[in-house]
Design a protein around this motif. Structure first.
Motif, PDB file in Angstrom:
ATOM      1  N   PHE A   1      17.542   8.140  32.001  1.00  0.00           N
ATOM      2  CA  PHE A   1      15.180   7.581  32.630  1.00  0.00           C
ATOM      3  C   PHE A   1      15.272   7.256  34.626  1.00  0.00           C
ATOM      4  CE2 PHE A   1      13.638   7.732  28.197  1.00  0.00           C
ATOM      5  CZ  PHE A   1      12.949   8.665  28.371  1.00  0.00           C
ATOM      6  N   GLY A   2      16.199   6.528  34.422  1.00  0.00           N
ATOM      7  CA  GLY A   2      15.742   5.369  35.650  1.00  0.00           C
ATOM      8  C   GLY A   2      16.541   6.221  36.741  1.00  0.00           C
ATOM      9  N   ALA A   3      17.286   7.025  36.369  1.00  0.00           N
ATOM     10  CA  ALA A   3      17.611   7.944  36.949  1.00  0.00           C
ATOM     11  C   ALA A   3      16.952   9.056  37.751  1.00  0.00           C
ATOM     12  CB  ALA A   3      19.366   8.637  37.270  1.00  0.00           C
ATOM     13  N   THR A   4      16.688   9.579  36.684  1.00  0.00           N
ATOM     14  CA  THR A   4      15.640  10.898  37.132  1.00  0.00           C
ATOM     15  C   THR A   4      14.094  10.413  37.493  1.00  0.00           C
ATOM     16  OG1 THR A   4      16.106  11.566  34.711  1.00  0.00           O
ATOM     17  CG2 THR A   4      13.245  12.543  35.948  1.00  0.00           C
ATOM     18  N   ALA A   5      13.482   9.415  37.430  1.00  0.00           N
ATOM     19  CA  ALA A   5      12.335   9.236  38.584  1.00  0.00           C
ATOM     20  C   ALA A   5      12.911   8.384  39.918  1.00  0.00           C
ATOM     21  CB  ALA A   5      11.861   7.174  37.916  1.00  0.00           C
ATOM     22  N   VAL A   6      14.511   8.190  39.818  1.00  0.00           N
ATOM     23  CA  VAL A   6      14.295   8.061  41.381  1.00  0.00           C
ATOM     24  C   VAL A   6      15.080   9.712  41.990  1.00  0.00           C
ATOM     25  CG1 VAL A   6      16.834   7.804  42.427  1.00  0.00           C
ATOM     26  CG2 VAL A   6      16.260   5.807  40.992  1.00  0.00           C
ATOM     27  N   LEU A   7      15.735  10.329  41.389  1.00  0.00           N
ATOM     28  CA  LEU A   7      15.724  11.178  41.662  1.00  0.00           C
ATOM     29  C   LEU A   7      14.304  12.185  42.112  1.00  0.00           C
ATOM     30  CD1 LEU A   7      17.798  13.783  42.361  1.00  0.00           C
ATOM     31  CD2 LEU A   7      16.767  14.628  39.838  1.00  0.00           C
ATOM     32  N   MET A   8      13.224  12.310  40.853  1.00  0.00           N
ATOM     33  CA  MET A   8      11.689  12.703  41.799  1.00  0.00           C
ATOM     34  C   MET A   8      11.227  12.185  42.936  1.00  0.00           C
ATOM     35  SD  MET A   8      10.347  12.993  37.569  1.00  0.00           S
ATOM     36  CE  MET A   8       9.085  14.311  37.957  1.00  0.00           C
ATOM     37  N   ARG A   9      11.739  10.880  42.632  1.00  0.00           N
ATOM     38  CA  ARG A   9      11.392  10.132  43.994  1.00  0.00           C
ATOM     39  C   ARG A   9      11.859  11.265  45.841  1.00  0.00           C
ATOM     40  NH1 ARG A   9       8.804   8.782  47.928  1.00  0.00           N
ATOM     41  NH2 ARG A   9       8.274   6.786  48.439  1.00  0.00           N
ATOM     42  N   ARG A  10      12.951  11.006  45.228  1.00  0.00           N
ATOM     43  CA  ARG A  10      13.847  11.667  46.280  1.00  0.00           C
ATOM     44  C   ARG A  10      13.578  13.271  46.697  1.00  0.00           C
ATOM     45  NH1 ARG A  10      15.847  14.338  50.092  1.00  0.00           N
ATOM     46  NH2 ARG A  10      17.688  13.937  51.003  1.00  0.00           N
ATOM     47  N   LEU A  11      12.756  13.924  45.363  1.00  0.00           N
ATOM     48  CA  LEU A  11      12.567  14.606  45.996  1.00  0.00           C
ATOM     49  C   LEU A  11      10.950  15.417  45.917  1.00  0.00           C
ATOM     50  CD1 LEU A  11      14.511  17.119  43.145  1.00  0.00           C
ATOM     51  CD2 LEU A  11      14.815  16.592  45.815  1.00  0.00           C
ATOM     52  N   ASN A  12      10.175  13.848  46.683  1.00  0.00           N
ATOM     53  CA  ASN A  12       8.367  14.284  46.693  1.00  0.00           C
ATOM     54  C   ASN A  12       7.798  14.420  45.515  1.00  0.00           C
ATOM     55  OD1 ASN A  12       9.037  12.422  48.599  1.00  0.00           O
ATOM     56  ND2 ASN A  12       9.562  14.045  50.169  1.00  0.00           N
ATOM     57  N   TYR A  13       8.432  14.566  44.005  1.00  0.00           N
ATOM     58  CA  TYR A  13       8.340  15.129  42.805  1.00  0.00           C
ATOM     59  C   TYR A  13       6.954  13.845  42.582  1.00  0.00           C
ATOM     60  CZ  TYR A  13      11.327  18.867  42.809  1.00  0.00           C
ATOM     61  OH  TYR A  13      12.169  20.215  43.073  1.00  0.00           O
ATOM     62  N   ASP A  14       6.013  14.957  41.639  1.00  0.00           N
ATOM     63  CA  ASP A  14       4.708  14.571  40.520  1.00  0.00           C
ATOM     64  C   ASP A  14       5.749  13.306  39.654  1.00  0.00           C
ATOM     65  OD1 ASP A  14       2.758  13.202  39.958  1.00  0.00           O
ATOM     66  OD2 ASP A  14       1.548  15.221  39.295  1.00  0.00           O
ATOM     67  N   MET A  15       5.622  11.701  40.250  1.00  0.00           N
ATOM     68  CA  MET A  15       5.981  11.046  39.296  1.00  0.00           C
ATOM     69  C   MET A  15       6.028  10.300  38.145  1.00  0.00           C
ATOM     70  SD  MET A  15       8.187   8.519  42.525  1.00  0.00           S
ATOM     71  CE  MET A  15       9.379   7.647  40.078  1.00  0.00           C
ATOM     72  N   ARG A  16       4.285  11.076  37.825  1.00  0.00           N
ATOM     73  CA  ARG A  16       3.448  10.304  36.762  1.00  0.00           C
ATOM     74  C   ARG A  16       4.408  10.652  36.017  1.00  0.00           C
ATOM     75  NH1 ARG A  16      -2.128  12.329  38.657  1.00  0.00           N
ATOM     76  NH2 ARG A  16      -0.668  14.072  39.487  1.00  0.00           N
TER      77      ARG A  16
END
Length: 293
Positions: free
Chosen positions: A204-219
């Motif tokens: 979960f934590g890694a997915t949040a970091v990855l999505m932030r890195r790719l500028n994806y919608d984190m909601r």
């Protein structure tokens, strides 16, 4: 005077079309690309040059194999490690159904306790450090293994594709160990813990970091994580220590993996994993000294 210190949002333009604004960057070379230049990849988008050269740098052809966002080798089956981890968890669960409590007692995590009246002292503090690892693959209830494996199947493949097999394996195992170590550190000596939840929260934590890195919608991931955290602290019998320990460990390792500078990528990534392992060992040593002194 306050307005003089205000930072305006940075505007980026496609490197191939300088007149087009964009908020997306190539997952390999980080150069901004517009929708016309975006080539879908396993994770994020790549620019045409990186796709053409397969070099992972986007500047010159290279004989090296194509690389993932974190620098790992792109594999044909990007779910292989996830399948193996899922299979190990299910196999241990089936073994528990067959062998019963005898197997559970030999694999679960607890700090220090007497297993039987007048028997020997057992637990991590008694030298059975393997329990930090074996408890990560141990489940007793169908709902428990089903929920954890659902989370693994949902979160694992995108991370495996983005990090590569070796880095993804390190992330999973260290997240689980981080959860086990925090559980051992702060739980009562005889309080038992088992399950893959620590490793899953690391994903979960890694997915949040990855999505932030790719500028994806984190909601979506933040909402799902929030729901799971609510259950963590409201559902009786859940080890919040394993969840929080895994979550923090996974986020820190993922940050090091996806934000490491290219010229020092392996040093930063391997160093972060080694540092986290040292922290896990230190936590266990401290708690062992507390329980045995």
């Amino acid at each position: 005077m306050e307005e003089q210190h205000r930072t305006e949002p940075r505007v980026t333009y496609c490197y191939r079309h300088p007149d087009r604004e964009t908020g997306i960057s190539c997952a390999r070379c980080d150069r901004p690309i517009c929708p016309e230049c975006m080539v879908p990849a396993a994770v994020g988008f790549q620019c045409p040059e990186c796709v053409r050269t397969g070099s992972g740098t986007g500047h010159a052809p290279s004989a090296s194999m194509p690389r993932t966002l974190a620098g790992g080798v792109i594999a044909a089956d990007r779910r292989l490690i996830t399948k193996i981890l899922l299979g190990l968890n299910v196999a241990v669960f089936i073994a528990v159904l067959v062998a019963g409590d005898r197997l559970v007692n030999s694999l679960l995590l607890f700090g220090q306790a007497v297993a039987q009246p007048y028997g020997p002292v057992e637990g991590v503090a008694a030298g059975q450090w393997y329990r930090l690892l074996t408890s990560m693959f141990l489940h007793q209830e169908v709902w428990h293994v089903a929920m954890n494996m659902l989370g693994l199947w949902f979160l694992g493949p995108p991370l495996e594709a983005a990090l590569g097999r070796l880095r993804y394996t390190a992330l999973y195992l260290l997240s689980g160990l981080g959860g086990s170590a925090l559980t051992f550190l702060v739980s009562a000596p005889g309080q038992a813990s088992l399950g893959a939840s620590g490793a899953i929260f690391g994903l979960f934590g890694a997915t949040a970091v990855l999505m932030r890195r790719l500028n994806y919608d984190m909601r979506p991931i933040l909402i799902l994580l929030g729901i799971n955290l609510v259950f963590t602290f409201t559902w009786q019998g859940i080890s919040w220590q394993a969840h929080i320990g895994g979550l923090v460990t996974g986020a820190l390792i993922a940050y090091a993996m996806v934000h490491a500078p290219r010229e020092h990528r392996r040093l930063v990534q391997y160093g972060a994993c080694a540092a986290m392992f040292v922290i896990v060992v230190a936590m266990c040593v401290v708690r062992t000294l507390q329980l045995t002194s």
